[in-house]
Write a protein that holds these residues in place. Sequence first.
Motif, PDB file in Angstrom:
ATOM      1  N   VAL A 280      -3.717  -1.923   2.843  1.00  0.00           N
ATOM      2  CA  VAL A 280      -3.907  -0.942   1.777  1.00  0.00           C
ATOM      3  C   VAL A 280      -5.390  -0.847   1.410  1.00  0.00           C
ATOM      4  O   VAL A 280      -5.935   0.247   1.240  1.00  0.00           O
ATOM      5  CB  VAL A 280      -3.073  -1.311   0.525  1.00  0.00           C
TER       6      VAL A 280
ATOM      7  N   VAL B 167       0.551  -4.766  -4.511  1.00  0.00           N
ATOM      8  CA  VAL B 167       1.122  -4.712  -3.169  1.00  0.00           C
ATOM      9  C   VAL B 167       2.147  -5.835  -3.097  1.00  0.00           C
ATOM     10  O   VAL B 167       1.789  -7.014  -3.150  1.00  0.00           O
ATOM     11  CB  VAL B 167       0.044  -4.883  -2.083  1.00  0.00           C
TER      12      VAL B 167
ATOM     13  N   SER C 130       3.372  -0.377   3.792  1.00  0.00           N
ATOM     14  CA  SER C 130       1.974  -0.566   4.166  1.00  0.00           C
ATOM     15  C   SER C 130       1.754  -0.378   5.662  1.00  0.00           C
ATOM     16  O   SER C 130       0.621  -0.251   6.118  1.00  0.00           O
ATOM     17  CB  SER C 130       1.490  -1.958   3.752  1.00  0.00           C
TER      18      SER C 130
END
Length: 135
Positions: free
Chosen positions: A28, A63, A120
């Motif tokens: 990311v 995340v 992701s």
Amino acid sequence: MPEKITAAQRSFTMRKVKSQDTTPELAVRRLLFRLGFRFRLHRKDLPGTPDIVLPKFGVAIFVHGCFWHQHRGCRRSTMPVSNVEYWHRKFEANMNRDLRNKKCLRKAGWRVLTIWECESTDTGALKSRLKSELR
Ligand SMILES: [Zn+2]
């Protein structure tokens, strides 16, 4: 009631949950950087220490690993077959903490994005999502 779990297992668990710079996180970050966004990492002064913070956009990003944060309906978020009770409590605590942190952040005026580990890997989809969220 004593938990049927060894100290080694526990420290492994804690480490995994708290881990930074995971592969999904790096993916990311790389993508954001390529898109020209600048960001801060692991702001400890914010609830839950968001993985990525874009102050200019007022956006905090988590995340999340699908397993550790129990991504609902995701095939990566399986329930371990042994020590079920321990894991159940563990996951529940993780999810409650996630909710609490997000609520705190929103209250403080942050927009909170959650990017799941399984998202992701799809660079194309992630790219368009980030571009539409950050403007
Ligand atoms: Zn997932």
